[in-house]
Design a protein around this motif. Structure first.
Motif, PDB file in Angstrom:
ATOM      1  N   SER A   1       0.820  -1.209   0.000  1.00 61.02           N
ATOM      2  CA  SER A   1       0.000   0.000   0.000  1.00 61.02           C
ATOM      3  C   SER A   1       0.860   1.267   0.000  1.00 61.02           C
ATOM      4  CB  SER A   1      -0.931  -0.004   1.216  1.00 61.02           C
ATOM      5  OG  SER A   1      -0.170  -0.038   2.385  1.00 61.02           O
TER       6      SER A   1
ATOM      7  N   ILE B   1      -1.805  -2.492  -8.076  1.00 58.27           N
ATOM      8  CA  ILE B   1      -0.712  -1.562  -7.735  1.00 58.27           C
ATOM      9  C   ILE B   1       0.173  -1.372  -8.963  1.00 58.27           C
ATOM     10  CG2 ILE B   1       1.331  -1.201  -6.277  1.00 58.27           C
ATOM     11  CD1 ILE B   1      -0.058  -3.058  -4.210  1.00 58.27           C
TER      12      ILE B   1
ATOM     13  N   VAL C   1      -2.420   3.072  -6.448  1.00 53.93           N
ATOM     14  CA  VAL C   1      -3.007   1.892  -5.814  1.00 53.93           C
ATOM     15  C   VAL C   1      -4.516   2.026  -5.913  1.00 53.93           C
ATOM     16  CG1 VAL C   1      -3.177   0.524  -3.705  1.00 53.93           C
ATOM     17  CG2 VAL C   1      -1.077   1.796  -4.173  1.00 53.93           C
TER      18      VAL C   1
END
Lengths: 373, 584
Positions: free
Chosen positions: B343, B451, B475
């Protein structure tokens, strides 16, 4: 367009950008690469070295498999291939404090050093035979070097440490002169690129006097030690530059986490791998009292009765008297400085070779100097 | 003083003097029988302008962004004989307010956190034997970070200190390979519901690891047993020992292989199977381990290819970590089990005013439910749980015109995509605390994440080398949550661009500046909650022989809706962390 489709579109855009750039790049490729292969699975120094028990030092990490040199317009790209992928310091923390290693090792690697000593003139004994502090090795006079390239995770720090220590140790010499001598012949590479198992570093063409095709190359790997501890001295005497580790992890007894270990009873050199034709040749080179030989393609050597520079002190032109101020603990008399002795023997040899003194005089004086030891 | 008291006092003084002289000599001559190399003084300087005040905490994660402290670590290492070496660490701890507390405040107050007490404490001690037997290379008794094992089995679980775990470790040769065995005392917290009940001093993890090379292929087999034993309630007789029953048992089997298919193509794979059983434990609603018995797998395959195209490398990873994969002793931090960046770190802790700027370093993934970011500052790498993650990552590396670049593409699905806990509420409805400690299992989830990260760097040959890097990362995360209920569908799009320019200003000083622009667009149902922020960073690193110092300062500004309640707040934060370290 769904988010997934948008991402795929961005992905293909990036691919197209890479392909476009690669088409531009291919026009500049040079066909004159020098490639030197090294034996696989020989990362045990003289056969007795053992990796630290730290998990990020695994067998193969320091195993050099190939060294290549690619000439480009303004210099050379040296490229070293290792058996294992090169470890990235970005997500590794130091063992004291929580900072990532990449705060200190900003070049994308952290657990090895590469030393490359280049004999440019191929004249026997012309140049230097010492290696940098922390290596504890000597090159054979046949491959005495004129240029040294050091790839280390902290090039600026190690360069600065070496120069400043020498400036303090030999305070009678102009500091700028010491720095100039180091810069002229020893380069700490700072343009570095890491990719998978290979690491490339750039050396500008003006660093050399000759083209790569003339070089005789001695190259070896040591384990890197990133931290530089303060040097403690009970007196005000300056630190001896030869006592520096200069980023090289040293062998220690037992099975330490942060140092190399060894199997034999005798402590080996800290060199983990050296360019050599075979493991047996490497073991022999790294055994006690042996000299390092060039690992590259054989070059024809000529003999001009040259005398090599055998120490860092002599390399920077330190006057013999400066270094000869250590006294014998029991007699109080000055101890002969090994560098000084070496230089006197070298002078003597020159006088003899130039027929200024006779053979008898040469042997007589030689013995007198050696008796001082 | 009477003569006896005076004599005693003199004796004490002589002892203190001897100790002082001994320490002084040891300090000046580390080549003695005890080596103090690595001992250090660490000083941290935190500064920030958050509204809330730090309460004696020592790091960003526990609430502190103001305060200064000093810590001392004394390391001792001695080679007793060629076969015996021993070492120990003594380390002080401080609160961030150490400097302003003026040397006291809280030392005698049991209610105050331990960080105020300025303890100097034994943090790790070990003895390592290398007896020279042909069946035993080494044995270690005492503390270690246990990094010799695997992040999926027994990994790093630093809690301030890396060597908090103690045990016995043996290593020896076997048939061209090696064997390792360890018995590690289980920390008291490491059972269901963060405790291991009674008999905790007897609880342990046993792990055996075998490595061998056959036909240029390296194999590793791992067997681990984690046992949390409990005194049997019916055993009340004091004179006949203790009858115990298993409270929690976690067995893990792992198998890894790696080889080179050709000179330029390496492949490695790892498979893990976990068995998790608990008895006589009535779990409440929050636990670090699952609610009841469960078995699951984790595996990954990695390909590393240096392609024939000069400068082009390809890394590929397929991974699948079961929702119910349990390794009670798996790495909680300082490990990265996946290839993906994961993330966006700049949005770490979004919603918590402490983390307006997120983290300044990339995230890393660990294979445990409750990852641990305690005692970390904003400049440190954060850990995130990858339990339940499955998918693929492709990482292309390329270099052209002295310009290295990399491109990551990851597609992640989740084994936790289910409705009504997948019919296993008793197993998974125990780690639902989705706050700062864990990702939580959700009752209804239907999520996927994509991603994309591009990194380009180049050193311009001006002013001694201007290191420039550009990173663009997006993302996209969608979670339709309850099927057939559009109102709770959530879509999160993060997009970040960071440009950094650095220069070695002198041999001793490196400096860099960077600018980052980050946006997070969240849509829940038909309602959008958009946030944008700019982060300006200034970083210095300075070193001399025996001295390291570093500083990161960030200024964050923007506006957003961290609480996702329709209120747009202005975002403004200044934070600084500097440290200085002296190494002896």
């Amino acid at each position: 367009m769904t988010p997934g489709e948008k991402m795929l579109q961005r992905f293909w855009l990036c691919i197209l950008l890479c392909i476009g750039l690669s088409c531009i790049a291919y026009a500049g490729d040079s066909p004159d690469d020098i490639v030197i292969k090294d034996t696989l699975n020989d990362d045990t120094g003289n056969g007795t070295l053992i990796y630290p028990t730290r998990h990020d030092f695994q067998s193969g990490d320091l195993d050099l498999t190939e060294l290549s040199i690619q000439p480009v317009t303004d210099g050379y790209w040296f490229k070293a291939e290792f058996k294992n992928p090169i470890r990235n310091p970005a997500k590794v923390t130091t063992d004291s404090g929580p900072e990532p290693l990449s705060e200190f090792a900003r070049k994308g690697f952290y657990n090895f050093n590469i030393d490359i000593y280049i004999d440019e003139d191929n004249i026997i004994a012309s140049g230097n035979t010492f290696t940098l502090p922390g290596r504890h090795a000597t090159l054979a006079a046949e491959h005495a070097w004129e240029r040294a390239i050091i790839l280390t995770p902290r090039p600026e720090t190690m360069r600065s440490l070496l120069i400043e220590t020498l400036q303090q140790q030999f305070s009678s010499l102009p500091p700028a002169e010491i720095e100039q001598k180091i810069n002229a012949q020893i380069l700490f590479a700072d343009r570095v690129q890491v990719r998978g198992k290979s690491i490339s570093f750039f050396v500008p063409a003006q660093f050399f006097n000759t083209a790569a095709s003339n070089w005789s190359i001695t190259a070896f790997i040591t384990a890197a030690k990133l931290q530089v501890e303060a040097t403690w001295s009970p007196s005000d005497e300056p630190v001896d530059a030869d006592s520096l580790e200069l980023g090289v992890m040293q062998p220690a007894s037992g099975r330490p986490a942060n140092q190399l270990a060894y199997r034999d009873s005798a402590k080996p050199l800290p060199i983990v791998d050296i360019l050599a034709a075979s493991t047996a040749e490497q073991n022999s080179m790294l055994s006690h009292n042996a000299s390092l030989q060039a690992g590259g393609p054989g070059k024809e050597k000529s003999d001009h009765n040259a005398i090599p520079v055998t120490s860092l002190a002599a390399f920077i032109g330190a006057p013999p008297a400066v270094a000869n101020n250590v006294t014998n603990n029991t007699t109080g008399n000055p101890l002969p400085n090994p560098d000084n002795v070496t230089r006197r023997l070298e002078t003597l040899q020159l006088l003899y070779k130039d027929n200024i003194i006779t053979e008898d005089e040469y042997h007589q004086q030689r013995q007198r100097i050696l008796n001082e030891l | 003083l009477n003569p006896k008291e005076e004599a005693e006092m003199n004796t004490h003084n002589i002892k203190h003097l001897s100790l002082a002289i001994g320490l002084a000599l040891a300090g000046t001559a580390s080549a003695g029988s005890i080596d103090f190399t690595g001992s250090n003084i660490y000083i941290k300087f935190l500064d920030g302008d958050r509204l809330t005040e730090a309460n004696g905490s020592i790091d960003t994660n526990s609430g502190g962004d103001q305060g200064q402290f000093s810590e001392l670590e004394l390391r001792m290492h001695a080679v007793i004989s060629p076969q015996v070496e021993a070492g120990a660490r003594v380390q002080s701890r401080s609160s961030a307010a150490y400097w302003s507390e003026f040397g006291f405040n809280g030392e005698d107050d049991p209610a105050l956190p331990f960080t105020h007490k300025k303890f100097m404490k034994l943090r790790g001690a070990y003895v390592t034997l290398t007896p020279g037997y042909n069946w035993l290379d080494m044995a270690t008794i005492g503390s270690s970070d246990w990094g010799m094992f695997d992040a999926f089995t027994f990994g790093k679980m630093r809690y301030i200190d890396r060597d908090n775990l103690n045990g016995l470790y043996f290593k020896g040769p076997i048939a061209g390979g090696s064997w390792e065995f360890a018995r590690i005392s289980l920390p008291e917290y490491l059972g269901p519901e963060f405790n291991s009940g009674s008999l905790s001093a007897n609880d342990a993890a046993h792990i055996a690891q075998f490595k061998a090379t056959l036909a240029d292929t390296k194999f590793t087999a791992i067997l681990e047993n984690v046992s949390d034993q409990e005194r049997l309630a019916s055993d009340t007789t004091l004179t006949d020992g203790v009858d115990s029953v298993n409270r929690m048992r976690n067995n893990i089997f792992g198998f890894k292989a790696e080889t080179s298919l050709m000179d330029s193509l390496d492949i490695n794979a790892a498979f893990y199977r976990s068995n998790y059983d608990i008895n006589n434990v009535q779990l409440a609603n929050w636990s670090n381990l699952l609610g009841t018995n469960y078995n699951d797998n984790a595996f990954q395959i990695n390909l590393d290819w240096s392609t024939p195209v000069d400068g082009l490398t390809v890394n590929y990873q397929h991974f699948n970590i079961g929702a119910g994969y349990v390794s009670a002793t798996g790495a909680r931090r300082e490990s990265d089990v996946l290839l993906t960046e994961g993330s966006e770190a700049a949005w770490y802790g979004w919603g918590d005013p402490m983390w307006v700027g997120g983290r300044a370093n990339d995230m890393q993934q660990v294979a445990v439910t409750i990852r641990d970011n305690d005692y970390t500052d904003f400049d440190e790498t954060g850990a995130e749980s990858s339990i339940g993650w499955k998918g693929d990552t492709v990482l292309l590396g390329y270099e052209v015109l002295d310009t290295p670049m990399s491109l990551e593409f990851s597609k992640i699905g989740y084994n936790t995509n289910w409705q009504d806990w997948g019919g296993k509420q008793d197993v998974f409805d125990v780690i639902n605390w989705a706050g700062a400690t864990g990702p939580g299992f959700k009752e209804d989830q239907d999520r996927d994440t994509t991603i994309l990260a591009l990194k380009v760097s180049h050193v311009f040959d001006v002013i001694g080398g201007l290191a420039t890097s550009l990173k663009i990362k997006s993302v996209d995360d969608t979670d339709t949550r309850t099927i057939n209920l559009a109102a709770d569908d959530q879509k999160t799009e993060d997009l970040g661009t960071t440009l950094t320019v650095g220069n070695q200003l002198s041999d001793d000083l490196y400096g860099s500046i960077s600018y980052g622009k980050y946006s997070r667009d969240v849509t829940i149902g038909n309602t959008a909650y958009n946030s944008d922020k700019d982060i300006y960073s200034l970083r210095f690193a300075y070193n001399l022989a025996g001295f390291e110092a570093g500083m990161l300062t960030q200024w964050i500004s923007g506006e957003g809706d961290p609480n996702q309640d329709g209120t747009v707040d202005s975002l403004k934060q200044y934070r600084l962390k500097a440290y200085a370290k002296v190494l002896f």
